[in-house]
Each structure stands twice: as structure tokens, then as C-alpha cells.
Design a protein around this motif. Structure first.
Motif, short mmCIF file in Angstrom:
data_model
loop_
_atom_site.label_atom_id
_atom_site.label_comp_id
_atom_site.label_asym_id
_atom_site.label_seq_id
_atom_site.Cartn_x
_atom_site.Cartn_y
_atom_site.Cartn_z
N VAL A 63 2.80 9.15 -5.45
CA VAL A 63 2.86 9.51 -6.86
C VAL A 63 1.99 10.73 -7.14
O VAL A 63 2.41 11.69 -7.80
N PHE A 64 0.75 10.71 -6.65
CA PHE A 64 -0.16 11.85 -6.85
C PHE A 64 0.41 13.12 -6.22
O PHE A 64 0.30 14.21 -6.80
N THR A 65 1.01 12.98 -5.04
CA THR A 65 1.58 14.15 -4.36
C THR A 65 2.73 14.74 -5.17
O THR A 65 2.82 15.97 -5.35
N MET A 66 3.61 13.89 -5.69
CA MET A 66 4.75 14.37 -6.47
C MET A 66 4.29 15.04 -7.77
O MET A 66 4.85 16.07 -8.18
N ILE A 67 3.27 14.48 -8.42
CA ILE A 67 2.77 15.08 -9.65
C ILE A 67 2.14 16.44 -9.36
O ILE A 67 2.34 17.41 -10.11
N LEU A 68 1.38 16.54 -8.27
CA LEU A 68 0.78 17.82 -7.90
C LEU A 68 1.86 18.87 -7.64
O LEU A 68 1.78 20.00 -8.15
#
Length: 235
Positions: A63-68
Motif C-alpha cells: 500500500v505504501f509503495t503504491m501511494i508513493l
């Protein structure tokens, strides 16, 4: 030393990106927790419920990777508009966003690796370094694409966003057709066989590092080129 305007750009990026990460984390944890709760209400097994809760940290790294990745893909024009409205130059915007990109990428990489400790031990330093390199490269590429789309109005974004993937698919189909039409039995050793010059070049790790370095230089230069040519629009 960073100028006051560059710090403003970096702070703005981290403020918006931080909110996006926080909201996404709350939603992801909430959805997973709700799923675990429904499972508990169905089978009434508290032990299974507690085990399921232990898997919640594992859903956050992707999730964090996709948001970044998504942030630097879709917010180029919004960040540009904010800087122009606050009297900040395009050059300052470029350096501020680039610094924020590197810091945010390293931060997400660190957090993701710490969260992974809930599921498995840390990987080797070499593997972790490669993960960071792949993540940084991906964010830089998406920032370039986002800056390019920042030059387009809404209509052209749809045209380019749909047209380019179609052209790329057609190019791949044509490339495959050409490859299949070659006389592989006759030309295998000359072109792609184990003794060919191409195989020797591609088999060297130095070749791939050079390709990566050249690609990243082109990506950064294009991103800077697009950044310096953004204009305020009314769409």
C-alpha cells in the motif's frame, strides 16, 4: 544548504504525501480488520482471529509503495500550481520535489523493511539495496511520466493515456512477428546463440548497470525538461 523556498516545496510534498499514506493505511488496516472480524463472527474462533490480526502489518508495504508511486505520477501539475501561486520558481520546484522524492523513497523503503519483520527476517543488505534501487528507479520514471502529463490538458491526457499503450502493444505485436519470421535455425548462433556477441554483451553485469545508468540520466533529464515547461491551465 537548502533555500527557504526549497524547504517549502519539500514540506508541501511531505504534508500531502503523508496524508495520503495515513489515509491509505487506515483504509487498508480497516478493510483487513473488518474481514478478520467477519471471519470471527462466522466461525467463532478467537485463536484464528488473533492469528489473522498478526498479518495486518504485511498488507501495508505494498500500500505504501503504491501511494508513493501514485503521488509522483499524478501530482506534478498540482505541485506546480501551488509553487507558482506562492511565487516559487520552476527550478526550485524541480529540486525540492527531487529531494523530497529521494527522502520519501528511502523513508518508505525503511518502513516497509521494518514492517516485513513481522513476517520474516530482514533480507541481505545486497537484496535490500536492490529493492531500494528498483523502488527509486520506479518513482523517478513515474515522476517523469507525471511531469509529461502535466503539460497536457484533460483532453490530451485521455488521448495520450489511451493511445500510447495501444501503440506500445502494436509495436510488441510487430516485433514478435518480425522475430518469428526470422530463420532461427540458421541465424541462432550468429545472433542469439551462446557464442554470439550479443549473448556475451548481455551476459555481462556491467552492461546492465550501464543501461540502467543511461536510462536514469534520460529519465531525469526528461523530467526536468517537462517540469520547466509546465504552464497554468484553465481545465
Amino acid at each position: 544548504m537548502l533555500s527557504h523556498e526549497q524547504r517549502l516545496v519539500i514540506t508541501n510534498v511531505f504534508h500531502r504525501l503523508g496524508w495520503a499514506l495515513a489515509v491509505a493505511a487506515v483504509w487498508a488496516v480497516g478493510v483487513v480488520f473488518l474481514g478478520c472480524l467477519v471471519e470471527l463472527l462466522i466461525d467463532h474462533r478467537i485463536d484464528s482471529f488473533l492469528v489473522s490480526l498478526q498479518g495486518i502489518p504485511g498488507v501495508l508495504p505494498p500500500v505504501f509503495t503504491m501511494i508513493l508511486l501514485g503521488y509522483f505520477l499524478i501530482t506534478a501539475y498540482d505541485d506546480f500550481k501551488w509553487t507558482i501561486q506562492n511565487g516559487i520558481s520552476r527550478k526550485t520546484l524541480w529540486w525540492g520535489r527531487l529531494i523530497a522524492l529521494v527522502l520519501a523513497t528511502v523513508g518508505v523503503w525503511v518502513v516497509n523493511n521494518l514492517l516485513s519483520l513481522f513476517e520474516h527476517p530482514l533480507a541481505s543488505w545486497q537484496a535490500m539495496g536492490m529493492q531500494l534501487l528498483v523502488l527509486l528507479s520506479s518513482v523517478l520514471i513515474l515522476q517523469m511520466i507525471g511531469n509529461g502529463f502535466g503539460l497536457l490538458n484533460r483532453t490530451w491526457k485521455w488521448i495520450v493515456g489511451i493511445g500510447l499503450p495501444i501503440l506500445f502493444i502494436l509495436f510488441l505485436i510487430a516485433l514478435v512477428s518480425v522475430m518469428m519470421s526470422l530463420n532461427i535455425d540458421y541465424q541462432y548462433n550468429e545472433w542469439i546463440g551462446p557464442n554470439s556477441a550479443l549473448w556475451t554483451i548481455l551476459g555481462s553485469s556491467s552492461t546492465w548497470w550501464i543501461i540502467w545508468g543511461v536510462t536514469m540520466v534520460i529519465v531525469v533529464l526528461l523530467s526536468k525538461f517537462f517540469n520547466d515547461r509546465m504552464q497554468l491551465r484553465r481545465d
